[in-house]
Motif scaffolding. Structure first.
Motif, PDB file in Angstrom:
ATOM      1  N   THR A 191       0.834  -1.199   0.000  1.00  0.00           N
ATOM      2  CA  THR A 191       0.000   0.000   0.000  1.00  0.00           C
ATOM      3  C   THR A 191       0.866   1.245   0.000  1.00  0.00           C
ATOM      4  O   THR A 191       1.915   1.275   0.653  1.00  0.00           O
ATOM      5  CB  THR A 191      -0.938   0.036   1.220  1.00  0.00           C
ATOM      6  OG1 THR A 191      -1.613   1.297   1.265  1.00  0.00           O
ATOM      7  CG2 THR A 191      -0.193  -0.197   2.513  1.00  0.00           C
ATOM      8  N   PRO A 192       0.453   2.291  -0.742  1.00  0.00           N
ATOM      9  CA  PRO A 192       1.178   3.560  -0.672  1.00  0.00           C
ATOM     10  C   PRO A 192       0.804   4.370   0.562  1.00  0.00           C
ATOM     11  O   PRO A 192       1.327   5.465   0.744  1.00  0.00           O
ATOM     12  CB  PRO A 192       0.701   4.305  -1.941  1.00  0.00           C
ATOM     13  CG  PRO A 192      -0.135   3.351  -2.723  1.00  0.00           C
ATOM     14  CD  PRO A 192      -0.610   2.310  -1.764  1.00  0.00           C
ATOM     15  N   LEU A 195       1.454   5.276   7.213  1.00  0.00           N
ATOM     16  CA  LEU A 195       1.541   6.591   7.856  1.00  0.00           C
ATOM     17  C   LEU A 195       2.963   7.141   7.866  1.00  0.00           C
ATOM     18  O   LEU A 195       3.166   8.337   8.021  1.00  0.00           O
ATOM     19  CB  LEU A 195       1.000   6.513   9.282  1.00  0.00           C
ATOM     20  CG  LEU A 195      -0.494   6.197   9.417  1.00  0.00           C
ATOM     21  CD1 LEU A 195      -0.938   6.367  10.855  1.00  0.00           C
ATOM     22  CD2 LEU A 195      -1.347   7.044   8.494  1.00  0.00           C
ATOM     23  N   GLU A 196       3.945   6.261   7.691  1.00  0.00           N
ATOM     24  CA  GLU A 196       5.338   6.690   7.586  1.00  0.00           C
ATOM     25  C   GLU A 196       5.962   6.029   6.352  1.00  0.00           C
ATOM     26  O   GLU A 196       6.786   5.138   6.461  1.00  0.00           O
ATOM     27  CB  GLU A 196       6.126   6.330   8.849  1.00  0.00           C
ATOM     28  CG  GLU A 196       5.676   7.051  10.100  1.00  0.00           C
ATOM     29  CD  GLU A 196       6.511   6.700  11.309  1.00  0.00           C
ATOM     30  OE1 GLU A 196       7.097   7.610  11.920  1.00  0.00           O
ATOM     31  OE2 GLU A 196       6.595   5.504  11.658  1.00  0.00           O
ATOM     32  N   PRO A 197       5.566   6.472   5.162  1.00  0.00           N
ATOM     33  CA  PRO A 197       6.018   5.789   3.944  1.00  0.00           C
ATOM     34  C   PRO A 197       7.490   6.036   3.654  1.00  0.00           C
ATOM     35  O   PRO A 197       8.083   7.007   4.126  1.00  0.00           O
ATOM     36  CB  PRO A 197       5.135   6.413   2.852  1.00  0.00           C
ATOM     37  CG  PRO A 197       4.810   7.773   3.379  1.00  0.00           C
ATOM     38  CD  PRO A 197       4.690   7.613   4.879  1.00  0.00           C
ATOM     39  N   ASN A 198       8.055   5.145   2.862  1.00  0.00           N
ATOM     40  CA  ASN A 198       9.404   5.325   2.348  1.00  0.00           C
ATOM     41  C   ASN A 198       9.262   5.935   0.948  1.00  0.00           C
ATOM     42  O   ASN A 198       8.726   5.302   0.050  1.00  0.00           O
ATOM     43  CB  ASN A 198      10.120   3.971   2.280  1.00  0.00           C
ATOM     44  CG  ASN A 198      11.570   4.088   1.866  1.00  0.00           C
ATOM     45  OD1 ASN A 198      11.899   4.709   0.857  1.00  0.00           O
ATOM     46  ND2 ASN A 198      12.446   3.474   2.636  1.00  0.00           N
ATOM     47  N   GLY A 204       4.197   3.514  -4.901  1.00  0.00           N
ATOM     48  CA  GLY A 204       3.932   4.913  -5.191  1.00  0.00           C
ATOM     49  C   GLY A 204       5.134   5.818  -4.979  1.00  0.00           C
ATOM     50  O   GLY A 204       5.034   7.035  -5.134  1.00  0.00           O
ATOM     51  N   GLY A 205       6.300   5.230  -4.662  1.00  0.00           N
ATOM     52  CA  GLY A 205       7.513   6.012  -4.445  1.00  0.00           C
ATOM     53  C   GLY A 205       8.364   6.096  -5.701  1.00  0.00           C
ATOM     54  O   GLY A 205       7.985   5.643  -6.792  1.00  0.00           O
ATOM     55  N   TYR A 297       0.980  13.998  -0.421  1.00  0.00           N
ATOM     56  CA  TYR A 297       1.911  12.894  -0.681  1.00  0.00           C
ATOM     57  C   TYR A 297       1.139  11.652  -1.131  1.00  0.00           C
ATOM     58  O   TYR A 297       1.519  10.996  -2.112  1.00  0.00           O
ATOM     59  CB  TYR A 297       2.752  12.578   0.565  1.00  0.00           C
ATOM     60  CG  TYR A 297       3.662  11.397   0.340  1.00  0.00           C
ATOM     61  CD1 TYR A 297       4.954  11.586  -0.140  1.00  0.00           C
ATOM     62  CD2 TYR A 297       3.213  10.092   0.548  1.00  0.00           C
ATOM     63  CE1 TYR A 297       5.782  10.506  -0.393  1.00  0.00           C
ATOM     64  CE2 TYR A 297       4.033   9.006   0.283  1.00  0.00           C
ATOM     65  CZ  TYR A 297       5.311   9.210  -0.181  1.00  0.00           C
ATOM     66  OH  TYR A 297       6.130   8.134  -0.447  1.00  0.00           O
ATOM     67  N   TYR A 298       0.069  11.310  -0.417  1.00  0.00           N
ATOM     68  CA  TYR A 298      -0.695  10.104  -0.757  1.00  0.00           C
ATOM     69  C   TYR A 298      -1.352  10.224  -2.133  1.00  0.00           C
ATOM     70  O   TYR A 298      -1.440   9.247  -2.879  1.00  0.00           O
ATOM     71  CB  TYR A 298      -1.760   9.826   0.300  1.00  0.00           C
ATOM     72  CG  TYR A 298      -1.188   9.497   1.666  1.00  0.00           C
ATOM     73  CD1 TYR A 298      -0.166   8.561   1.809  1.00  0.00           C
ATOM     74  CD2 TYR A 298      -1.651  10.133   2.807  1.00  0.00           C
ATOM     75  CE1 TYR A 298       0.368   8.273   3.050  1.00  0.00           C
ATOM     76  CE2 TYR A 298      -1.125   9.852   4.057  1.00  0.00           C
ATOM     77  CZ  TYR A 298      -0.107   8.919   4.173  1.00  0.00           C
ATOM     78  OH  TYR A 298       0.422   8.635   5.404  1.00  0.00           O
ATOM     79  N   ARG A 299      -1.812  11.419  -2.468  1.00  0.00           N
ATOM     80  CA  ARG A 299      -2.405  11.603  -3.800  1.00  0.00           C
ATOM     81  C   ARG A 299      -1.341  11.401  -4.874  1.00  0.00           C
ATOM     82  O   ARG A 299      -1.605  10.821  -5.928  1.00  0.00           O
ATOM     83  CB  ARG A 299      -3.015  13.008  -3.904  1.00  0.00           C
ATOM     84  CG  ARG A 299      -4.317  13.149  -3.126  1.00  0.00           C
ATOM     85  CD  ARG A 299      -4.785  14.589  -3.087  1.00  0.00           C
ATOM     86  NE  ARG A 299      -6.070  14.715  -2.394  1.00  0.00           N
ATOM     87  CZ  ARG A 299      -6.498  15.819  -1.802  1.00  0.00           C
ATOM     88  NH1 ARG A 299      -5.748  16.904  -1.807  1.00  0.00           N
ATOM     89  NH2 ARG A 299      -7.677  15.838  -1.205  1.00  0.00           N
ATOM     90  N   THR A 300      -0.139  11.884  -4.602  1.00  0.00           N
ATOM     91  CA  THR A 300       0.962  11.682  -5.548  1.00  0.00           C
ATOM     92  C   THR A 300       1.270  10.192  -5.689  1.00  0.00           C
ATOM     93  O   THR A 300       1.399   9.670  -6.810  1.00  0.00           O
ATOM     94  CB  THR A 300       2.219  12.430  -5.059  1.00  0.00           C
ATOM     95  OG1 THR A 300       1.929  13.825  -5.003  1.00  0.00           O
ATOM     96  CG2 THR A 300       3.402  12.183  -5.974  1.00  0.00           C
ATOM     97  N   ALA A 301       1.403   9.497  -4.556  1.00  0.00           N
ATOM     98  CA  ALA A 301       1.709   8.065  -4.584  1.00  0.00           C
ATOM     99  C   ALA A 301       0.620   7.286  -5.314  1.00  0.00           C
ATOM    100  O   ALA A 301       0.905   6.328  -6.049  1.00  0.00           O
ATOM    101  CB  ALA A 301       1.865   7.540  -3.153  1.00  0.00           C
ATOM    102  N   LYS A 302      -0.615   7.699  -5.129  1.00  0.00           N
ATOM    103  CA  LYS A 302      -1.736   7.038  -5.797  1.00  0.00           C
ATOM    104  C   LYS A 302      -1.632   7.187  -7.312  1.00  0.00           C
ATOM    105  O   LYS A 302      -1.801   6.220  -8.066  1.00  0.00           O
ATOM    106  CB  LYS A 302      -3.044   7.640  -5.285  1.00  0.00           C
ATOM    107  CG  LYS A 302      -4.305   7.008  -5.830  1.00  0.00           C
ATOM    108  CD  LYS A 302      -5.509   7.675  -5.183  1.00  0.00           C
ATOM    109  CE  LYS A 302      -6.809   7.134  -5.737  1.00  0.00           C
ATOM    110  NZ  LYS A 302      -7.969   7.790  -5.110  1.00  0.00           N
TER     111      LYS A 302
END
Length: 863
Positions: A191-192, A195-198, A204-205, A297-302
Motif C-alpha cells: 500500500t502507498p 503513515l510513515e512511507p518510504n 507509489g515512491g 503525498y498520498y495523492r501523488t503516490a496514488k
C-alpha cells in the motif's frame, strides 16, 4: 598485509583527503544554498553528480591507473540523479584480471574515496565478468543499463555497453522487474498509504518510476518520459504528469536528506511537520500542516501507482503481442483481451457513462477477467469526471452501484480499484475528503479511506467459506444474515465524516441515510445502516471499558441494540472495525470480550432472566462438569466456593472457575502464596492466578513484577474472598510479541512465589522509550472518577498515551489513597490506552480528595 609501498605516500594522501573533502563539503553546501533559494531538482541532482565526477576523475589521475581500465558511474549516480546523501555507485572496469600492483592501487584509491566522505557501493570486474554477472543477476543488469563513462578506457566501456545491448531480452527483463516490484510491495505492505512511507521504496515512491525507466532503457524506448509518449505507450499529458510526480517525490527525498544529514528516505512522524513547512503548507482549523502535506503525498503516490500499472500493462502487450487469442466480445461496450477487460473503443464512456460502473460489475461477475487493459484504465481515468450530479441521480447508475456491493465475489477488489482510479470519490462526494487523510489517534495505521476499505474486507472475509476457521462464530452469523451487503454500506460510511469537526458518527449518519434513501433501500434497511453508523463505537466501548458482569451494563447496552438483528450486525461491524485499525490493536482477548457481550445481550433480548443472561448458573454447572471430567469428586469445590460471592462467578467463565478450583480446593486456607500460570485459553498470552492473604499493596507489587518481565496486563480481575484472601487473575501479553509464552510459565511461577513469600521490595517497572508516535502526536491524559449506577462503587476512567510503567503508577496512587481495586479493564489501542477501573474507598466520597487523586494521576500520566 601487502608488502607493496603505498602508491601515494601518507603525507600526500592526507593532503588529498583534506583537499577533496573540503571541495565536496563546500560544493555540497553551495548546492544546498542554491536549492533553498530556488528549489529545482535537476540543478541539485546533476550538480552533485558533476561535483563528484570532477573529484573522482582527478583521483583517477592521482593514482595513475592504467589506460586499460575505466571508471564507470552506475545506478542513480549513472543517470545523474545523485541525492544529497545517496550512495555513489561505481564500477572499476578492467580489461583483464588485475595484477598485484593494480589491486593495491585500486584498494588504496577505494579507501581514500571513503576517507574523503563519499559512501560508495563499488565493484571491480572485467568486461567478461560484467556480462556474465548481468546474465545471471537482474540487479547487475539494471545497474549496467544506467552506466555512464567517467574516465579511462572508453572503448572498453563501449564494448560492454554494446555487448549488453545485444544480450538483453526486454521481455525477460520486464518479467524480472515486475516480479521484483511485487516482492517490494509485499515488503512494504502492498500500500502507498503507510503513515510513515518510504518515499523511495514504498508503493507509489520513486522506485516505481525507476522501474518504468529501466524497462524503457532495456527495450530501447528511450530515457525520458516524452520518449515513452513518442512510442505511444503513454499520452503527452501522462508524460507531463509523470515528470511532475517525479519532481514532487524528488523534492521530498532531497529535503529529507538535507533535514537529517543522512540517507533517510522514510517520511517519519519526526519529519512530517518540518517537511510541510518546507513545502509551504499551513495548518487549518481542523488539521495540522503535516496532515495537509501527507494528503498531497498520498495523492501523488496514488497517481504514481496508477501510471505504473498502465505502463506495465502496455509494456506487456509490447513484449508479448501474440501470446493471447483474439478479443472476445462481452457486449456492445466491452470485450475480453488477454484475460483483461477492454473497452471496444476509447469513446465508450463518453457515449455510455453508466459503463463507468458497469466495468467493475463485469469484473465481479466474470471470473476469467484478471483486470483491465491499459487503454481501459486510461479511458476510465479520463472519464471519471463524467460522474456528476446528473450521473449520481440516475436510477440506473444507483442500481448498478448497489449491484456492485451485492455480488458474490470481487466486492473488495473492485471497491479498491474504484478508489484507486477516483471513481468512488466522484460517486460519493464525501469520500473525496477522506482519501489520503491521516488519523493521528495512535492506533489507526491506515489513512481513513484505506481503513474503511480494510473494514469492508474484514466483513467480506467472514462471508468466505475457506476463512471460516478464523472466526467461526462471526462467519456463521454473517452467512446467516439477510442482506449482508447492508453491513458493507455501513462500513463504507462509518468513518466517512472524519476530519470535518464534531462527532463523525452523528455526521456520518446523515450521509448514510441520504445514500440509502436515494438508492431506494427499504425503510427498515435504511434505519439499520443509519443506526450502525451512529453506534459503530458503542459495542467496543462497552466491551472494553465496562464491567460485563454487571447486569445494568448489559441492560443498558440491550436498550441501545434493541433487536437481535441490530445486535448481530453491530457485532460483525465492530469486530471488523477493530481489526481494521492496526495489526497491533486486535488480539483474541478483545474478541472474547465482544463475544461475551454479544451472548449476554442476545440472551437478554430473547427474554432470559437476569441470571440466565449473565450465565451465572450455567457457568457454575459447566465448571462442576469440568471438575468431574478432571476426576475431582462431587462437592470437592464447595470449601472454596463457599468463600466466593456471586460477583466472582459473574466475572469468570466456567473454564477459569474450574481451573481455580482444581488449583485451590485443597489449600483454601493456604499460608503460602499460590501462583499458577498457563497459556491463555482464549488467544495468545498467559493467564496468571495469584492466591494469598490480602495485602493493601498487592496489586502494585504484581504490576511491578509483570512490568519488569516485559509483559503488559491486558486484563485484571481483583477479588477478595469472604475470609480475606486475594484471588487475582491476569491476562498478560508481550507487546513486542517476541516471547515464547510456554517458556516463561515455570520461571514466572517460581520467581513470583518467591517474591511474594519473602515480602521482597516492590519491583520498579521496566524503563522504556516513548514511541515516535507519542512524541509527535501526544495525547492529553484524562482521568475521570464517578459513582456507578447503584452508588456502591466508583468507576475510574483513564485515557493516556501508552508507556512503560503506566499501570504501575496508577496502582501506586490507588494504594497511597487507600482505594480498593475490584476490576481493571485494560484497553490498549496502539499507542493509546483507555483503561477502566472499578474501585471503592472512603476517600472517594469526598470531592476534595477525588480532585486530588485525579490531579496526582494526571501528573503521573503526563509523558
Amino acid at each position: 598485509m601487502s608488502d607493496i609501498a603505498p602508491v601515494i605516500p601518507l603525507d600526500a594522501a592526507r593532503e588529498l583527503i583534506t583537499r577533496y573533502k573540503t571541495r565536496l563539503k563546500s560544493g555540497g553546501e553551495a548546492l544546498r544554498v542554491s536549492y533553498e533559494s530556488r528549489p529545482l531538482t535537476d540543478p541539485l541532482l546533476k550538480g552533485r553528480s558533476h561535483l563528484v565526477d570532477g573529484v573522482l576523475r582527478e583521483l583517477w589521475k592521482d593514482f595513475d591507473l592504467p589506460a586499460s581500465a575505466a571508471l564507470v558511474a552506475v545506478g542513480g549516480y549513472g543517470r545523474e540523479e545523485l541525492f544529497p546523501c545517496s550512495d555513489v555507485d561505481l564500477l572499476f572496469l578492467l580489461a583483464d584480471q588485475p595484477d598485484e600492483d593494480l589491486s593495491e592501487r585500486l584498494t588504496q584509491m577505494i579507501g581514500l574515496i571513503w576517507d574523503i566522505g563519499l559512501d560508495i557501493g563499488h565493484s571491480v570486474r572485467t568486461a567478461e565478468e560484467c556480462l556474465e554477472e548481468a546474465a545471471l543477476d537482474v540487479t547487475v543488469m539494471t545497474n549496467l543499463l544506467e552506466a555512464r563513462f567517467l574516465c579511462g578506457n572508453a572503448p572498453l566501456f563501449g564494448h560492454v555497453v554494446t555487448s549488453l545491448r545485444s544480450q538483453i531480452n526486454p521481455g525477460q527483463f520486464f518479467k524480472a522487474k515486475r516480479l521484483e516490484q511485487e516482492q517490494r510491495y509485499t515488503r512494504h505492505n502492498e500500500t502507498p498509504y503507510s503513515l510513515e512511507p518510504n518515499c523511495k521504496e514504498s508503493p507509489g515512491g520513486l522506485r516505481d518510476l525507476q522501474v518504468i525507466g529501466w524497462i524503457s532503457r532495456a527495450a530501447g524506448f528511450g530515457t525520458h518520459w516524452r520518449d515513452l509518449a513518442k512510442h505511444q505507450l503513454i499520452t503527452d499529458e501522462e508524460a507531463t504528469e509523470l515528470r511532475e510526480l517525479e519532481r514532487f517525490l524528488q523534492h521530498v527525498r532531497i529535503r529529507l536528506h538535507h533535514m537529517t544529514g543522512r540517507r533517510e528516505d522514510r517520511v517519519l512522524f519526526d519529519h512530517q511537520e518540518k517537511l510541510a513547512r518546507k513545502f509551504g503548507y499551513a495548518p487549518t482549523e481542523a488539521r495540522r500542516a503535516s496532515e495537509v502535506f501527507m494528503q498531497e503525498y498520498y495523492r501523488t503516490a496514488k497517481k504514481v501507482t496508477q501510471l505504473n500499472t498502465i505502463l506495465l500493462l502496455n509494456f506487456g502487450v509490447e513484449f508479448f503481442p501474440n501470446r493471447y487469442p483474439a478479443a472476445i466480445n462481452i457486449n456492445e461496450r466491452f470485450q475480453c483481451v488477454r484475460e483483461m477487460l477492454d473497452v471496444r473503443d476509447e469513446g465508450v464512456f463518453d457515449r455510455h457513462p453508466s459503463a463507468l460502473l458497469e466495468c467493475f460489475l463485469l469484473l465481479e461477475q466474470r471470473s476469467e477477467l484478471k483486470g483491465m487493459t491499459a487503454r481501459t484504465l486510461r479511458a476510465l481515468w479520463r472519464g471519471r469526471k463524467l460522474i456528476n450530479a446528473e450521473f449520481r441521480q440516475n436510477p440506473a447508475n444507483r442500481a448498478l452501484f448497489l449491484r456492485i456491493l451485492q455480488q458474490k465475489r470481487g466486492v473488495v477488489h473492485e471497491l479498491r480499484r474504484m478508489n484507486q482510479y477516483g471513481i468512488l470519490s466522484f460517486y460519493l462526494p464525501a469520500w473525496r475528503r477522506i482519501v489520503g487523510q491521516m488519523q493521528h489517534d495512535l492506533f489507526h495505521v491506515y489513512t481513513v479511506d484505506q481503513h474503511i476499505l480494510q473494514v469492508v474486507r474484514n466483513v467480506r472475509r467472514l462471508m468466505v467459506a475457506e476463512h471460516a476457521h478464523e472466526y467461526p462464530l462471526l462467519t456463521r452469523l454473517c452467512t446467516g444474515f439477510e442482506k449482508p451487503w447492508l453491513i458493507y454500506i455501513a462500513a463504507l460510511f462509518h468513518d466517512i465524516a472524519k476530519g470535518r469537526g464534531g462527532d463523525h458518527s452523528r455526521l456520518g449518519m446523515k450521509d448514510a441515510r441520504d445514500f440509502c434513501e436515494s438508492h431506494g433501500l427499504e425503510e427498515a434497511d435504511t434505519d439499520l445502516v443509519e443506526w450502525l453508523v451512529g453506534n459503530h463505537l458503542s459495542m467496543s466501548n462497552v466491551a472494553q471499558k465496562q464491567d460485563l458482569s454487571d447486569l445494568e451494563v448489559i441492560r443498558r447496552f440491550a436498550t441501545v441494540a434493541k433487536t437481535e438483528r441490530q445486535l448481530t450486525a453491530l457485532y460483525i461491524l465492530t469486530h471488523s472495525d477493530i481489526r481494521g485499525t492496526s495489526p497491533k490493536v486486535w488480539n483474541g482477548w478483545k474478541g472474547k470480550l465482544l463475544e461475551d457481550l454479544f451472548f449476554a445481550t442476545q440472551r437478554l433480548l430473547r427474554g432470559a432472566t437476569p441470571q440466565q443472561a449473565l450465565g451465572t448458573p450455567i457457568r457454575q454447572d459447566d465448571a462442576r462438569n469440568l471438575l468431574r471430567y478432571y476426576g475431582l469428586r462431587p462437592a470437592t469445590e464447595d470449601a472454596l466456593w463457599d468463600q466466593l460471592d456471586t460477583v466472582y462467578f459473574l466475572r469468570h467463565d466456567a473454564e477459569e472457575i474450574a481451573w481455580h478450583a482444581r488449583t485451590l480446593y485443597y489449600r483454601v486456607n493456604a499460608e503460602e502464596p499460590v501462583v499458577k500460570a498457563r497459556l491463555s485459553q482464549v488467544s495468545e498470552g498467559l493467564q496468571v492466578m495469584v492466591y494469598m492473604k490480602d495485602q493493601k499493596d498487592l496489586f502494585v507489587r504484581l504490576c511491578g513484577f509483570f512490568s519488569r518481565l516485559g509483559f503488559s496486563i491486558a486484563d485484571a480481575k481483583i477479588h477478595t474472598t469472604r475470609h480475606g484472601y486475594a484471588l487475582d487473575s491476569f491476562v498478560l501479553l508481550d507487546p513486542g510479541q517476541e516471547v515464547h509464552y510456554r517458556d516463561f510459565i515455570n520461571l514466572l511461577e517460581h520467581d513470583l512465589t518467591e517474591r511474594l513469600h519473602s515480602n521482597a521490595p516492590t519491583d520498579q517497572p521496566a524503563s522504556g522509550r516513548v514511541s515516535r508516535e507519542v512524541r509527535h502526536f501526544p495525547i492529553t491524559p484524562e482521568v475521570n472518577i464517578r459513582p456507578d449506577e447503584r452508588g456502591l462503587h466508583y468507576i475510574m476512567s483513564v485515557t493516556a498515551a501508552d508507556r512503560p510503567g503506566l499501570l504501575f503508577g496508577v496502582a501506586e496512587t490507588l494504594v497511597e489513597y487507600g482505594i480498593n481495586l475490584h476490576t481493571a479493564k485494560i484497553a490498549t489501542l496502539g499507542e493509546r490506552v483507555e483503561d477502566t477501573f472499578l474501585i471503592s474507598g472512603p476517600s472517594l466520597s469526598q470531592d476534595a480528595q477525588v480532585l486530588k487523586i485525579e490531579s496526582d494521576l494526571l501528573e503521573k500520566l503526563t509523558v
